[in-house]
Write a protein that holds these residues in place. Sequence first.
Motif, mmCIF file in Angstrom:
data_model
loop_
_atom_site.group_PDB
_atom_site.id
_atom_site.type_symbol
_atom_site.label_atom_id
_atom_site.label_comp_id
_atom_site.label_asym_id
_atom_site.label_seq_id
_atom_site.Cartn_x
_atom_site.Cartn_y
_atom_site.Cartn_z
ATOM 1 N N UNK A 1 0.966 -0.794 -0.220
ATOM 2 C CA UNK A 1 -0.147 -0.199 0.064
ATOM 3 C C UNK A 1 0.926 0.872 0.322
ATOM 4 N N UNK A 2 0.611 2.413 0.021
ATOM 5 C CA UNK A 2 0.828 3.785 -0.590
ATOM 6 C C UNK A 2 -0.028 4.351 -0.263
ATOM 7 N N UNK A 3 0.515 5.622 0.581
ATOM 8 C CA UNK A 3 0.059 6.920 0.788
ATOM 9 C C UNK A 3 -0.254 7.932 -0.799
ATOM 10 N N UNK A 4 -1.804 8.275 -0.977
ATOM 11 C CA UNK A 4 -1.181 9.291 -2.146
ATOM 12 C C UNK A 4 -2.127 10.413 -2.072
ATOM 13 N N UNK A 5 -2.671 11.272 -2.790
ATOM 14 C CA UNK A 5 -3.458 12.025 -2.518
ATOM 15 C C UNK A 5 -5.151 12.002 -2.774
ATOM 16 N N UNK A 6 -4.723 11.427 -3.234
ATOM 17 C CA UNK A 6 -5.750 10.871 -4.055
ATOM 18 C C UNK A 6 -6.477 9.391 -2.860
ATOM 19 N N UNK A 7 -6.152 9.141 -1.420
ATOM 20 C CA UNK A 7 -6.382 8.407 -0.550
ATOM 21 C C UNK A 7 -4.757 7.153 -0.655
ATOM 22 N N UNK A 8 -5.047 6.142 0.125
ATOM 23 C CA UNK A 8 -4.697 4.672 0.072
ATOM 24 C C UNK A 8 -4.428 4.196 -1.094
ATOM 25 N N UNK A 9 -4.130 3.820 -1.444
ATOM 26 C CA UNK A 9 -3.740 2.419 -3.165
ATOM 27 C C UNK A 9 -3.362 1.395 -2.606
ATOM 28 N N UNK A 10 -3.967 -0.101 -2.649
ATOM 29 C CA UNK A 10 -3.596 -1.038 -2.508
ATOM 30 C C UNK A 10 -3.406 -2.710 -3.384
ATOM 31 N N UNK A 11 -2.219 -2.939 -3.274
ATOM 32 C CA UNK A 11 -2.432 -3.482 -4.515
ATOM 33 C C UNK A 11 -0.971 -4.942 -4.644
ATOM 34 N N UNK A 12 -2.102 -6.159 -5.325
ATOM 35 C CA UNK A 12 -1.302 -7.505 -5.091
ATOM 36 C C UNK A 12 0.614 -7.284 -5.058
ATOM 37 N N UNK A 13 1.334 -6.048 -5.836
ATOM 38 C CA UNK A 13 2.519 -6.098 -6.429
ATOM 39 C C UNK A 13 2.877 -4.824 -6.433
ATOM 40 N N UNK A 14 4.566 -4.752 -6.708
ATOM 41 C CA UNK A 14 4.655 -2.675 -7.023
ATOM 42 C C UNK A 14 6.307 -2.828 -7.249
ATOM 43 N N UNK A 15 6.584 -2.003 -8.158
ATOM 44 C CA UNK A 15 7.781 -2.045 -8.694
ATOM 45 C C UNK A 15 8.002 -0.538 -8.370
ATOM 46 N N UNK A 16 9.362 -1.564 -8.171
ATOM 47 C CA UNK A 16 9.879 0.257 -7.712
ATOM 48 C C UNK A 16 10.717 0.945 -8.467
ATOM 49 N N UNK A 17 10.865 2.159 -9.342
ATOM 50 C CA UNK A 17 11.298 2.200 -10.333
ATOM 51 C C UNK A 17 11.630 4.139 -10.074
ATOM 52 N N UNK A 18 12.061 4.312 -9.215
ATOM 53 C CA UNK A 18 12.261 5.512 -8.741
ATOM 54 C C UNK A 18 13.767 6.339 -9.268
ATOM 55 N N UNK A 19 14.344 5.990 -9.613
ATOM 56 C CA UNK A 19 15.229 6.256 -10.227
ATOM 57 C C UNK A 19 16.502 6.097 -9.039
#
Length: 413
Positions: free
Chosen positions: A233-251
């Motif tokens: 899960x990650x917090x955003x301005x649009x609310x908390x988003x949850x997911x089965x998977x996450x990709x780190x592409x933060x350079x």
Amino acid sequence: MTNSVDAIVLGAGVVGVSAAVHLQRRGLAVALVDRKMPGAETSYGNGGLIQREGVYPYAFPRRLSVLLNYAGNRAPDVRYHVGALLKTAPFLLRYWRHSRPDRHAAIARLYAPLIEHCVAEHRMLAEAAGASDLIRHQGWFKIFHDARTQEAQTREAQKWFDEFGVAFEACNAAALRQAEPDLSPSLIGGLRYPDADTVSDPGALTAAYARYFESLGGRILHGDANTLEPGWSVRTQEGVVTARAAVVALGPWSSDLVNARLGYRLPLAVKRGYHRHYAPAPGARLTHPVLDVANGFLLAPMSRGIRVTTGVEFADRDAPKTPDQIAAVEPMARELFPLGQAIEAEPWMGARPCTPDMLPIIGPAPRHRDLWFAFGHAHHGLTLGPVTGRLIAEMMTGAETFVDSAPFRADRF
């Protein structure tokens, strides 16, 4: 409000956007999360080269004469902050070791399959995104002031051709002037890499890929990647988003999350760089990007003007700007091509995310299920964005990968 998706992609540079596109195309519901708009950070500031010839990643210099030249910290192509150099000494030592000629050649054999597909993958995404007009199919030039440098670079180009089939064209002074008549007549020739593509606005191209992602049903959200929690899960301005998977592409910011928060010890460092746009002098025109090999700066025709990019600055990622390189190369650039006034009030600065073995990190996180890494592309982030996006999507969906992914796994460290 809580939103649920199949995958969260953290980072809206060209790598993250490309991963989001390819995952969405494969039927996943994807949220692309960044603190800024797509293409506004590292993917904005580069030379605009899609480097089909880039089969040998940029190595650490090993010749004593070159190292002594850099030691004075006045070379136009490499500068450093003393404190940062001391702090990154273990990384630089590993980088130097991997740059040994035999090791570098072995790395190139692993790297070349990614590079081989870079042009085709960009063209495919650009066509789908309606952004083909931002990509030019004309190659780029290395240009030379002296015969010794030209001969050495030509031998290297021949080696790349013999090993990997990378095309090149050697140009004498007359042929170079025919291609670029407004370059300095003092140049003795050049090398053109015809199979490379170039981009007139890298930030706009990344933004176009992001709009294509949205047209496929993907969502772009504003949030802080460092709020990621296992689960995912990650917090955003649009609310908390949850997911089965996450990709780190933060350079260059990947280490903040991966190492500092998630407990990995991946060897990551940054090379900073600068650029500034200039108006061409009245009547002057530059058609191809040109790299002044002797002085390590690139002139690239962009939509905003002629972009002058610098080489490498070894410094802390977040240290204040020290745009000495731009100041040093601007007079050289003006001798090379008739530049007018600077367009921006001050130079732009960015950071390239690097690994000591010069290979990106692409694949599953070793200690977290359904966490994936896609960062560490150094000088080839723009070049390899769509290639990486396709590869990570194939891995995440269990498809057969179009290149061998094993050399790029994080567990190699």
